[in-house]
Scaffold this motif. Sequence first.
Motif, PDB file in Angstrom:
ATOM      1  N   ILE A 112       0.851  -1.190   0.000  1.00 17.81           N
ATOM      2  CA  ILE A 112       0.000   0.000   0.000  1.00 17.81           C
ATOM      3  C   ILE A 112       0.891   1.246   0.000  1.00 17.81           C
ATOM      4  O   ILE A 112       1.719   1.413   0.895  1.00 17.81           O
ATOM      5  CB  ILE A 112      -0.894   0.047   1.262  1.00 17.81           C
ATOM      6  N   VAL A 113       0.701   2.105  -0.982  1.00 16.12           N
ATOM      7  CA  VAL A 113       1.484   3.335  -1.059  1.00 16.12           C
ATOM      8  C   VAL A 113       0.646   4.516  -0.573  1.00 16.12           C
ATOM      9  O   VAL A 113      -0.516   4.664  -0.975  1.00 16.12           O
ATOM     10  CB  VAL A 113       1.952   3.605  -2.511  1.00 16.12           C
ATOM     11  N   PHE A 114       1.208   5.306   0.321  1.00 17.33           N
ATOM     12  CA  PHE A 114       0.618   6.590   0.718  1.00 17.33           C
ATOM     13  C   PHE A 114       1.584   7.684   0.284  1.00 17.33           C
ATOM     14  O   PHE A 114       2.763   7.626   0.629  1.00 17.33           O
ATOM     15  CB  PHE A 114       0.420   6.665   2.240  1.00 17.33           C
ATOM     16  N   ASP A 115       1.093   8.664  -0.459  1.00 18.24           N
ATOM     17  CA  ASP A 115       1.999   9.753  -0.817  1.00 18.24           C
ATOM     18  C   ASP A 115       1.484  11.105  -0.335  1.00 18.24           C
ATOM     19  O   ASP A 115       0.293  11.285  -0.062  1.00 18.24           O
ATOM     20  CB  ASP A 115       2.320   9.752  -2.319  1.00 18.24           C
ATOM     21  N   ALA A 116       2.423  12.040  -0.192  1.00 22.17           N
ATOM     22  CA  ALA A 116       2.102  13.456   0.019  1.00 22.17           C
ATOM     23  C   ALA A 116       3.194  14.207  -0.729  1.00 22.17           C
ATOM     24  O   ALA A 116       4.327  13.739  -0.787  1.00 22.17           O
ATOM     25  CB  ALA A 116       2.133  13.800   1.499  1.00 22.17           C
ATOM     26  N   HIS A 117       2.848  15.339  -1.326  1.00 16.80           N
ATOM     27  CA  HIS A 117       3.902  16.031  -2.093  1.00 16.80           C
ATOM     28  C   HIS A 117       4.606  17.083  -1.258  1.00 16.80           C
ATOM     29  O   HIS A 117       3.998  17.762  -0.431  1.00 16.80           O
ATOM     30  CB  HIS A 117       3.373  16.582  -3.418  1.00 16.80           C
ATOM     31  N   MET A 118       5.917  17.165  -1.458  1.00 17.60           N
ATOM     32  CA  MET A 118       6.743  18.084  -0.673  1.00 17.60           C
ATOM     33  C   MET A 118       6.743  19.490  -1.254  1.00 17.60           C
ATOM     34  O   MET A 118       7.008  20.459  -0.544  1.00 17.60           O
ATOM     35  CB  MET A 118       8.193  17.571  -0.622  1.00 17.60           C
ATOM     36  N   ASP A 119       6.471  19.619  -2.557  1.00 13.80           N
ATOM     37  CA  ASP A 119       6.667  20.923  -3.195  1.00 13.80           C
ATOM     38  C   ASP A 119       5.517  21.898  -2.957  1.00 13.80           C
ATOM     39  O   ASP A 119       4.390  21.503  -2.652  1.00 13.80           O
ATOM     40  CB  ASP A 119       6.916  20.767  -4.705  1.00 13.80           C
ATOM     41  N   THR A 120       5.856  23.192  -3.076  1.00 12.58           N
ATOM     42  CA  THR A 120       4.886  24.281  -2.949  1.00 12.58           C
ATOM     43  C   THR A 120       4.874  25.102  -4.247  1.00 12.58           C
ATOM     44  O   THR A 120       5.737  24.923  -5.095  1.00 12.58           O
ATOM     45  CB  THR A 120       5.258  25.244  -1.802  1.00 12.58           C
ATOM     46  N   VAL A 121       3.893  26.012  -4.349  1.00 12.89           N
ATOM     47  CA  VAL A 121       3.811  26.862  -5.550  1.00 12.89           C
ATOM     48  C   VAL A 121       4.520  28.200  -5.344  1.00 12.89           C
ATOM     49  O   VAL A 121       4.511  29.042  -6.226  1.00 12.89           O
ATOM     50  CB  VAL A 121       2.337  27.160  -5.929  1.00 12.89           C
ATOM     51  N   PHE A 122       5.136  28.390  -4.162  1.00 14.36           N
ATOM     52  CA  PHE A 122       5.671  29.717  -3.844  1.00 14.36           C
ATOM     53  C   PHE A 122       7.102  29.898  -4.340  1.00 14.36           C
ATOM     54  O   PHE A 122       7.854  28.943  -4.416  1.00 14.36           O
ATOM     55  CB  PHE A 122       5.551  29.958  -2.340  1.00 14.36           C
ATOM     56  N   GLN A 123       7.434  31.162  -4.664  1.00 11.23           N
ATOM     57  CA  GLN A 123       8.721  31.411  -5.314  1.00 11.23           C
ATOM     58  C   GLN A 123       9.891  31.166  -4.360  1.00 11.23           C
ATOM     59  O   GLN A 123       9.751  31.329  -3.146  1.00 11.23           O
ATOM     60  CB  GLN A 123       8.781  32.839  -5.898  1.00 11.23           C
ATOM     61  N   PRO A 124      11.043  30.775  -4.933  1.00  9.56           N
ATOM     62  CA  PRO A 124      12.225  30.553  -4.097  1.00  9.56           C
ATOM     63  C   PRO A 124      12.554  31.825  -3.317  1.00  9.56           C
ATOM     64  O   PRO A 124      12.374  32.925  -3.815  1.00  9.56           O
ATOM     65  CB  PRO A 124      13.338  30.257  -5.119  1.00  9.56           C
ATOM     66  N   VAL A 137      -4.053  27.843  11.894  1.00  3.87           N
ATOM     67  CA  VAL A 137      -2.649  28.160  11.666  1.00  3.87           C
ATOM     68  C   VAL A 137      -2.527  28.673  10.230  1.00  3.87           C
ATOM     69  O   VAL A 137      -3.050  28.070   9.297  1.00  3.87           O
ATOM     70  CB  VAL A 137      -1.730  26.946  11.966  1.00  3.87           C
ATOM     71  N   TYR A 138      -1.866  29.844  10.119  1.00  9.29           N
ATOM     72  CA  TYR A 138      -1.735  30.531   8.829  1.00  9.29           C
ATOM     73  C   TYR A 138      -0.291  30.455   8.340  1.00  9.29           C
ATOM     74  O   TYR A 138       0.626  30.815   9.069  1.00  9.29           O
ATOM     75  CB  TYR A 138      -2.102  32.015   8.965  1.00  9.29           C
ATOM     76  N   ALA A 139      -0.090  30.009   7.109  1.00 10.74           N
ATOM     77  CA  ALA A 139       1.227  30.053   6.464  1.00 10.74           C
ATOM     78  C   ALA A 139       1.072  29.527   5.047  1.00 10.74           C
ATOM     79  O   ALA A 139       0.323  28.567   4.829  1.00 10.74           O
ATOM     80  CB  ALA A 139       2.245  29.200   7.220  1.00 10.74           C
ATOM     81  N   PRO A 140       1.774  30.142   4.091  1.00 13.81           N
ATOM     82  CA  PRO A 140       1.713  29.604   2.722  1.00 13.81           C
ATOM     83  C   PRO A 140       2.239  28.166   2.695  1.00 13.81           C
ATOM     84  O   PRO A 140       3.336  27.918   3.180  1.00 13.81           O
ATOM     85  CB  PRO A 140       2.644  30.527   1.924  1.00 13.81           C
ATOM     86  N   SER A 384      -5.585  27.609  -0.547  1.00 11.51           N
ATOM     87  CA  SER A 384      -4.356  26.985  -1.042  1.00 11.51           C
ATOM     88  C   SER A 384      -3.818  27.768  -2.238  1.00 11.51           C
ATOM     89  O   SER A 384      -4.567  28.410  -2.973  1.00 11.51           O
ATOM     90  CB  SER A 384      -4.597  25.523  -1.412  1.00 11.51           C
ATOM     91  N   HIS A 385      -2.498  27.750  -2.434  1.00  7.43           N
ATOM     92  CA  HIS A 385      -1.773  28.480  -3.479  1.00  7.43           C
ATOM     93  C   HIS A 385      -1.809  29.993  -3.248  1.00  7.43           C
ATOM     94  O   HIS A 385      -1.477  30.757  -4.141  1.00  7.43           O
ATOM     95  CB  HIS A 385      -2.304  28.151  -4.889  1.00  7.43           C
ATOM     96  N   SER A 386      -2.231  30.434  -2.056  1.00  7.04           N
ATOM     97  CA  SER A 386      -2.202  31.878  -1.781  1.00  7.04           C
ATOM     98  C   SER A 386      -1.410  32.127  -0.496  1.00  7.04           C
ATOM     99  O   SER A 386      -1.221  31.215   0.314  1.00  7.04           O
ATOM    100  CB  SER A 386      -3.618  32.428  -1.614  1.00  7.04           C
ATOM    101  N   LEU A 387      -0.989  33.379  -0.304  1.00  7.67           N
ATOM    102  CA  LEU A 387      -0.207  33.715   0.881  1.00  7.67           C
ATOM    103  C   LEU A 387      -1.067  33.674   2.143  1.00  7.67           C
ATOM    104  O   LEU A 387      -0.556  33.632   3.256  1.00  7.67           O
ATOM    105  CB  LEU A 387       0.437  35.100   0.714  1.00  7.67           C
ATOM    106  N   ALA A 388      -2.397  33.667   1.963  1.00 10.75           N
ATOM    107  CA  ALA A 388      -3.312  33.651   3.108  1.00 10.75           C
ATOM    108  C   ALA A 388      -3.739  32.233   3.499  1.00 10.75           C
ATOM    109  O   ALA A 388      -4.668  32.052   4.277  1.00 10.75           O
ATOM    110  CB  ALA A 388      -4.543  34.487   2.783  1.00 10.75           C
ATOM    111  N   GLU A 389      -3.045  31.246   2.975  1.00 10.53           N
ATOM    112  CA  GLU A 389      -3.418  29.845   3.232  1.00 10.53           C
ATOM    113  C   GLU A 389      -3.491  29.554   4.735  1.00 10.53           C
ATOM    114  O   GLU A 389      -2.658  30.010   5.508  1.00 10.53           O
ATOM    115  CB  GLU A 389      -2.385  28.928   2.565  1.00 10.53           C
TER     116      GLU A 389
END
Length: 414
Positions: A112-124, A137-140, A384-389
């Motif tokens: 059984i595989v469970f995945d979650a992605h590590m990447d975000t849409v926010f700029q480096p 809790v608020y954070a992008p 999601s995908h916003s700074l107000a996430e």
Amino acid sequence: MRRLIAVLALIVITTSASYSQVKTVAEYTQQVQALTGRADLKAANDYLDRNHDAILREWIAITEINAPSGHEQQRAKYIESLLRKYKLDDVHYDSAGNLIAVRKGTGGGPVIVFDAHMDTVFQPGLEIKATIRDGKVYAPGIGDDTRNVEALLVTIRALNQAKVKTKGDLVFVFTVEEETTFKGVKAYVDANKGKIDQYIALDGGYEGFTYAGIGINWYRHHFIGPGGHTRSRTPPYSATLPLARAIERIYQLTVPTNPSSNLNIGMLGGSEVVNAKASDAWFTVDLRSTSNEVISDLEKQIKTILDEEAARVGMTVKTDMISASPAASIPGHRESYLVRMAEAVHRVAGFEPPITNAGSNNSSAALLAGISSISTGAGPCDGSHSLAENCEIEPFYKGIKKTMLLEVALAGVE
Ligand SMILES: [Zn+2]
């Protein structure tokens, strides 16, 4: 040829046999209910209940390491350092950069595989600092998809603490580049096809889950004409004229709601200056449907409109495909073992789960490879995908328990 027929007959028999073995949701619900009465699972839940503050701190710590798609290494190293403490059977990276951890079963069970992605849409370089107010809790990136990364880590710790032994192997895959190209999941599924029984993508979601993926095609259509000065003789016109006419007509097309489908024209452009007729006027189309037939039908209708409007003004059409990912579904999947079992787990965990076929995440890649797959998530979040996430904190613990129950129900226990 005869050999082929024999093989086909065998496949048909195996498929129908495996479907007839699928029990009802009510039967699975009973089975899952029995699981929750076990002392080891109660101990795993107790561990979780005792560690709310530590979970919140770790969730925030991971979120504050920004990980734009393609730049996940720093966050991956941190997650790896945690996984190394858990005495798992295997922790390694694959060639795509996915971080993989294996918790082996006692044997004789599924993989059984469970995945979650590590990447975000926010700029480096974006400085991320989480804040807590009013139970949120608020954070992008706190929700998409760090809540699910944290949920997986907690379930591993809880299962280990309570010495829960599953029959099947639990494989935890922390993927790269979900938000852009699906490079991580594609590479993983490609390399492990035939070795995976069920694939659960944790991304978004809380109360319900998806069992199929929506198809998404992005196009940039151009009208190409001769251009010229504002005062040059017309016709020829500016290429903005067929563009306007085409957009008006495209919005009159019938876009079905069943199968669920969407059409959006979000961007357009033409000349760079006011006093020129555009020689290249363009617009984008975002076309989505759970049915590939609907997508290709709308695509054809749009092409006819473009060709007609270009011909009306003596211009040509050029179409760039920005990206294409087909709708992903497996025939009969709604009534499959995984979907019914997942429904049972959600019910036992206290949810009235919405079950839909319009997912858009790593699960699609597994389904396209023919692997039974669903997508769900461990907590209610917003923006999601916003700074107000932001995410609600209290329900997250319930979502982690649901995730753990799903892991144990699918992998099986002695
Ligand atoms: Zn996501």
